[in-house]
Design an enzyme around this catalytic site. Structure first.
Site, short mmCIF file in Angstrom:
data_model
loop_
_atom_site.label_atom_id
_atom_site.label_comp_id
_atom_site.label_asym_id
_atom_site.label_seq_id
_atom_site.Cartn_x
_atom_site.Cartn_y
_atom_site.Cartn_z
N ASP A 423 21.17 84.42 38.80
CA ASP A 423 20.44 83.52 39.62
C ASP A 423 20.04 82.59 38.95
OD1 ASP A 423 18.29 83.63 42.32
OD2 ASP A 423 17.48 82.77 40.61
N ILE A 424 19.96 81.15 39.50
CA ILE A 424 19.78 79.86 38.58
C ILE A 424 18.17 79.57 38.54
CG2 ILE A 424 19.99 77.36 38.66
CD1 ILE A 424 22.53 77.69 40.39
N GLU A 466 21.28 80.52 45.43
CA GLU A 466 21.52 80.17 44.10
C GLU A 466 22.21 81.41 43.37
OE1 GLU A 466 17.18 80.60 44.24
OE2 GLU A 466 18.85 80.18 45.71
#
Length: 550
Positions: A423-424, A466
């Site tokens: 996950d960004i 994301e």
């Protein structure tokens, strides 16, 4: 009006339905006020009233054959259907037409009626009529006072009409069965050919060739419903009349039929959903018709027999065909009409399937006549359906499919299967600050870094938003943690160019190895929980999932 005893013996001696109707004609015309009539008889198989025979005024005599076999659907508010259902005769004048379905108005106005009587054809002691008798006048006002005399005549003819109608239906269906038995082999071959076609133009061309060959036609015209119009999508001519094609093509491309009763016979056939056969068009050229219909006849020049056939898909009319002869009169038999209806019901599926395929393939002109070419196209479609458009990675649907396959393999063998969720960090804040176009650049760059950091055999997918997922077959937990850490470090070090801007981002990751006989949902849940541990512990880190509870 008539002496029943004097007529009964003659009726009993009559051996054909057509001759019986002629006797009825003689009796009705003797009244002096009757201009024409219809005998409509019930066909249980079709759940409708079928015009068994009719007589029209002189200028319309040429189209009597066109209306034989017309079906009055019993669940519509037509005058005939109403009388058949209620067993109650009706008197119809122009002021009553708004009460009835369009078929009543159309005939009343087209045949210039002044009044119309509709009577049930009743058998003694029977609950249900066998049909209806419609009688109309053009110069006189027939009314309720005339009903008893016409009802008496209807009662006199009803038993013989029923007998001859049942004999005719039986003979017709027997002939149809015999005819279909001889056609079935060729029909199966045609189905096989149609199944190999996936381009609409090829389907239309195949339909035209088959109908012209099978029924000796000179012209086939296919019309399909588009919005509120019928559009002529394809026309074909036999070789002797190919010289008509160029001028006709201009007409075809510039002409559409609105779905109103005033725009031509094609619209009527589409709306009413039943075929119409004109035995000889040369005999109706003097009759009123729409400007579009007249122009079509002018361009075709020598039209003889002309059939309008609805194209149905699951009982819904989606278009129709013109089946035309230009050299000689050739009226299809009842058996041929049955086969035509069957073919029309099949080609609707082929047409709709081809149209859907065109939309999926962005109007690809054709997809393979050879099996190898067809397989290549199917593989291409499958590949496109599995990819995320932005990043080029596998999409969530493809990930689910791959997980099912890999987990099934792992359950049957000692193979280790690990999964990483990425996950960004602070991606929403990034989008709010720099905008979604910059965010899309970041997503694509992160996808590239992940793909480069893992093995060729690993499966990388965009999980959603994301988040990204990596499936690592033949990979234990320590090895998976090492891969995840390499991904994290590579992304942290990457400088992402976006025009004049340079960006850097970090990621958080969770990692787990599949437990023995662990369900897919439980496996993903553990990886997800590990990801959120990384988030809660300050981000930019990798966390191993807790072992599966026994």
């Amino acid at each position: 009006m008539i002496d029943p005893r004097a007529k009964l013996l003659r009726l009993l001696e009559t051996t054909r339905l057509e001759a019986l109707v002629q006797h009825l004609h003689d009796d009705l015309i003797a009244d002096g006020r009757v201009a024409g009539f219809e005998v409509n008889l019930h066909d249980p198989a079709r759940k409708s009233l079928v015009t068994a025979d009719l007589r029209l005024p002189g200028e319309y005599a040429g189209i009597e054959g066109t209306y034989r076999g017309f079906q009055y659907v019993l669940d519509r508010a037509d005058a005939n259907a109403s009388v058949f259902t209620s067993r109650t005769p009706l008197v119809v004048v122009s002021g009553d037409l708004d009460r009835f379905y369009e078929t009543t108005r159309m005939r009343f106005e087209r045949w210039r009626m002044r009044s119309l009587l509709v009577l049930p054809l009743l058998m003694p002691g029977a609950e249900q009529p066998i049909g209806t008798l419609t009688v109309f006048s053009r110069d006189h006002l027939l009314g309720a006072a005339d009903l008893p005399a016409f009802a008496s005549l209807a009662a006199l003819y009803a038993p013989q009409l029923k007998l001859h109608w049942e004999l005719k239906l039986g003979a017709s269906r027997s002939q149809t069965v015999e005819h279909m038995a001889t056609e079935i082999h060729q029909f199966v071959e045609y189905i096989a050919e149609m199944n190999s076609l996936t381009a609409v133009d090829q389907v239309y061309a195949s339909i035209s060739r088959e109908f012209m060959r099978r029924f000796g036609l000179d012209m086939v015209n296919i019309l399909m419903a588009e919005d509120d119009h019928l559009t002529m999508v394809h026309s074909a001519f036999s070789e002797p009349f190919a010289h008509l094609a160029a001028e006709w093509e201009q007409h075809r491309c510039s002409t559409a039929y609105s779905l109103t009763v005033h725009d031509g016979q094609s619209a009527l056939v589409y709306m009413h959903g039943q075929r119409l056969v004109v035995a000889d068009a040369q005999k109706i050229l003097h009759l009123p018709m729409s400007a579009k219909d007249r122009r079509a006849l002018e361009l075709l020049r020598t039209v003889r027999s002309f059939s309008y056939v609805p194209i149905r898909l699951h009982e819904k009319v989606i278009g129709l065909m013109w089946l035309v002869t230009l050299s000689e009169q050739r009226v299809p038999t009842e058996a041929q009409l049955t086969l035509i209806d069957l073919l029309a019901s099949f080609i609707s599926t082929a047409i709709v399937n081809a149209q859907a395929h065109m939309r999926v393939e962005e109007q690809t002109l054709q997809i393979g006549k050879l099996n190898t070419e067809l397989e290549a196209k199917v593989q291409l479609l499958d590949e496109l359906a599995r990819k995320d458009k932005l990043t080029g990675l596998n999409n969530f649907g493809a990930l689910e499919e791959e997980m099912r396959r890999r987990i099934s393999e792992a359950h049957r063998s000692p193979m280790a299967l690990s999964m990483i969720l990425v996950d960004i960090d602070h991606f929403k804040r990034f989008n709010d600050t720099f905008g979604h176009p910059a965010g899309n650049v970041v997503l694509k760059r992160v996808a590239q870094v992940i793909s480069k950091a893992v093995r060729d055999m690993d499966f990388v997918a965009r999980y959603g938003g994301e988040e990204f997922a990596v499936l690592l077959p033949h990979c234990d937990l320590p090895s998976a943690l090492a891969v995840a850490e390499r991904v994290r470090a590579d992304i942290e070090a990457a400088v992402i160019d976006n025009g004049d801007e340079r960006h850097q981002v970090t990621i958080s990751a969770g990692c787990a190895v599949l437990g023995a006989q662990e369900a897919s949902a439980d496996f993903v849940s553990r990886v997800d929980a590990a990801l959120y541990e990384s988030k809660h512990a300050g981000r930019n880190r990798v966390t191993a999932a807790s072992p599966r509870k026994p």
